[in-house]
Design a protein around this motif. Structure first.
Motif, PDB file in Angstrom:
ATOM      1  N   VAL A 111       6.678   4.055  -3.514  1.00  0.00           N
ATOM      2  CA  VAL A 111       7.050   3.861  -2.106  1.00  0.00           C
ATOM      3  C   VAL A 111       8.562   3.936  -1.939  1.00  0.00           C
ATOM      4  O   VAL A 111       9.061   4.446  -0.924  1.00  0.00           O
ATOM      5  N   ALA A 149       8.711  -0.599   4.556  1.00  0.00           N
ATOM      6  CA  ALA A 149       7.567  -0.961   3.721  1.00  0.00           C
ATOM      7  C   ALA A 149       8.028  -1.313   2.313  1.00  0.00           C
ATOM      8  O   ALA A 149       7.561  -2.299   1.718  1.00  0.00           O
ATOM      9  N   LEU A 190       7.479  -4.795   0.371  1.00  0.00           N
ATOM     10  CA  LEU A 190       6.725  -4.799  -0.884  1.00  0.00           C
ATOM     11  C   LEU A 190       7.507  -5.484  -1.996  1.00  0.00           C
ATOM     12  O   LEU A 190       6.912  -6.084  -2.909  1.00  0.00           O
ATOM     13  N   LEU A 211      -4.677  -3.302   0.963  1.00  0.00           N
ATOM     14  CA  LEU A 211      -3.374  -3.186   0.314  1.00  0.00           C
ATOM     15  C   LEU A 211      -3.520  -3.274  -1.201  1.00  0.00           C
ATOM     16  O   LEU A 211      -2.936  -2.464  -1.942  1.00  0.00           O
ATOM     17  N   ALA A 269      -2.768  -0.156  -3.910  1.00  0.00           N
ATOM     18  CA  ALA A 269      -1.739  -0.297  -4.939  1.00  0.00           C
ATOM     19  C   ALA A 269      -2.288  -0.207  -6.358  1.00  0.00           C
ATOM     20  O   ALA A 269      -1.520  -0.009  -7.305  1.00  0.00           O
ATOM     21  N   VAL A 328      -1.343   7.087   0.401  1.00  0.00           N
ATOM     22  CA  VAL A 328      -0.290   6.097   0.640  1.00  0.00           C
ATOM     23  C   VAL A 328       0.433   6.391   1.954  1.00  0.00           C
ATOM     24  O   VAL A 328       0.679   5.488   2.765  1.00  0.00           O
ATOM     25  N   LEU A 351      -0.465   3.181   4.289  1.00  0.00           N
ATOM     26  CA  LEU A 351       0.562   2.143   4.221  1.00  0.00           C
ATOM     27  C   LEU A 351       1.257   1.903   5.563  1.00  0.00           C
ATOM     28  O   LEU A 351       1.477   0.734   5.935  1.00  0.00           O
ATOM     29  N   LEU A 403       1.381  -6.637   5.404  1.00  0.00           N
ATOM     30  CA  LEU A 403       2.387  -6.984   4.407  1.00  0.00           C
ATOM     31  C   LEU A 403       3.046  -8.317   4.725  1.00  0.00           C
ATOM     32  O   LEU A 403       3.256  -9.156   3.837  1.00  0.00           O
TER      33      LEU A 403
END
Length: 411
Positions: free
Chosen positions: A215, A224, A228, A347, A351, A391, A395, A404
């Motif tokens: 990312v 993002a 993260l 999420l 990942a 993604v 995301l 998030l």
């Protein structure tokens, strides 16, 4: 085809005496003499993790017939030291006990409900033998002999997705009706997030790091990436564990590991899927149906998910109505509410699992034990164009919907 190293040689107890016991187990065959047998691995690299599986092709005789043949699938615990054996040995979940219960008490009854409702396709393979001592072992009919095959693609198309979610709706509805009728033992807490100590799940720490690194390289994903950086595996995992163990708006017996490698398919030319059968009922979980729905969505393109969820629910209700279920019917709004509370799982899967499940089979050159202990090998899955496109699509939606932030601010 490459095989898992711990399945290249069957345990020594898989011999003619054992095979004779298997064939005579249900009483259909008597006075069996094993003339010859051949044992081979039953699955390819990356197709499963929590067991070892072998295919036995047996030539045998009975008093009535001198030359008979049968192919069976033998499933048992790993015997080679490694991550797989350690995980099963330390887990708080009784993998084989759960699967034996499912085949003995649940799946055959679900099949009856579905046939009564007009859904006649096979739900799960027939169990022909089980034993807890001296080895935990289950033996199934060989679905390959019935024309079934592993999923021939990487990402399901619209037709595949419709069939996959229809099958889930069928199974959930049948199990839901069994629970309403008072079937005991369905209230099991299994699934990935109830396996026990986080020490068993350290393999996901590197995967989350790879995800963050990816990312960081994507233009326009700076916000993002910054968020993260505040999310640890322990934090997102605990958020998911709380979500799946909270009471659902309505509850079913989830498969618990509902992904493409725990299904076998039938169709024209070995590619055009028209029928699905479910396998591997080792970590079933009583809770919101959102668990299986989101789990499967890990490899479903985001633009196909809404229609898939509606098709799943319509099938679920159709089975209940046609099976003479007379209780209150769940609503689609209830499912949508639970799906919203399960966004943290989206999420987590994005990942971790999605990178591997999106991989071309040609890329999988190592067994899962090796992949989970060698982070450099697993890292390659995070550079696939298919995965990166997932993604980029998913995301931003998770970021915009506050997922998030919810994980960052969770206790």
């Amino acid at each position: 085809m490459s095989f898992n190293p711990d399945e290249l040689e069957a345990p020594k107890w898989v011999n003619s005496n054992f095979l004779k016991e298997v064939l005579q187990y249900n009483g259909d065959l008597k006075n069996v003499t094993i003339n010859d047998f051949h044992i081979s691995p039953a699955t390819a690299l990356g197709d499963h993790f929590a067991s070892i599986m072998f295919r036995a092709k047996i030539k045998f005789s009975t008093q009535e017939h001198s030359n008979r043949e049968r192919s069976i699938i033998i499933k048992t615990l790993p015997v080679v030291d490694g991550v797989k054996k350690d995980m099963l040995g330390k887990s708080e979940v009784d993998f084989f006990g759960t699967e034996m219960f499912m085949y003995s008490n649940v799946l055959s009854e679900c099949g009856k409900i579905l046939r009564k409702s007009g859904y006649n396709d096979l739900l799960a393979p027939k169990m022909i033998y089980q034993s807890s001592e001296p080895q935990k072992t289950i033996v199934f009919e060989d679905l390959k002999e019935l024309g079934y095959f592993m999923f021939p693609k990487i990402i399901p198309n619209e037709n595949d997705t419709k069939l996959i979610f229809s099958k889930l709706g069928q199974y959930h509805a049948a199990a839901f009706k069994l629970a309403a009728e008072g079937t005991k033992g369905l209230n099991r807490k299994g699934g990935l997030f109830n396996l026990g100590s986080m020490e068993m799940l350290n393999m996901f720490r590197d995967q989350l790091s790879f995800f963050k690194e990816l990312v960081e390289t994507l233009p326009g994903f700076e916000e993002a990436s910054e968020k993260l950086s505040k999310i640890t595996l322990d934090k997102v995992f605990e958020k998911c564990r709380q979500a799946v163990n909270a009471p659902g708006s309505y509850e079913v017996l989830n498969h618990g590991d509902y992904h493409i490698k725990n299904m076998m398919f039938k169709g024209k030319n070995g590619t055009d899927v028209s029928e699905i059968v479910l396998v591997d009922f080792q970590i079933c979980h009583w809770g919101s149906p959102a668990y299986d729905v989101v789990y499967m969505s890990a490899v479903i393109p985001p633009n196909m998910r809404s229609e898939a969820y509606k098709h799943y629910f319509d099938t679920f209700i159709d089975v209940l109505k046609k099976s003479d279920y007379d209780g209150p019917l769940p609503t689609f709004e209830q499912l949508q509410k639970d799906l919203k509370s399960y966004r943290c799982l989206e999420l987590f899967f994005l990942a971790t699992f999605t990178s591997f499940l999106c991989a071309d089979k040609a890329q999988i050159k190592d067994d899962l034990d090796t992949l989970f202990t060698n982070s450099n090998l697993f890292k390659a899955f995070y550079h696939q164009p298919t995965y990166i496109s997932y993604v980029k699509k998913l995301l931003p939606a998770l970021l915009q919907d506050g997922v998030l932030d919810d994980v960052i601010n969770s206790d």
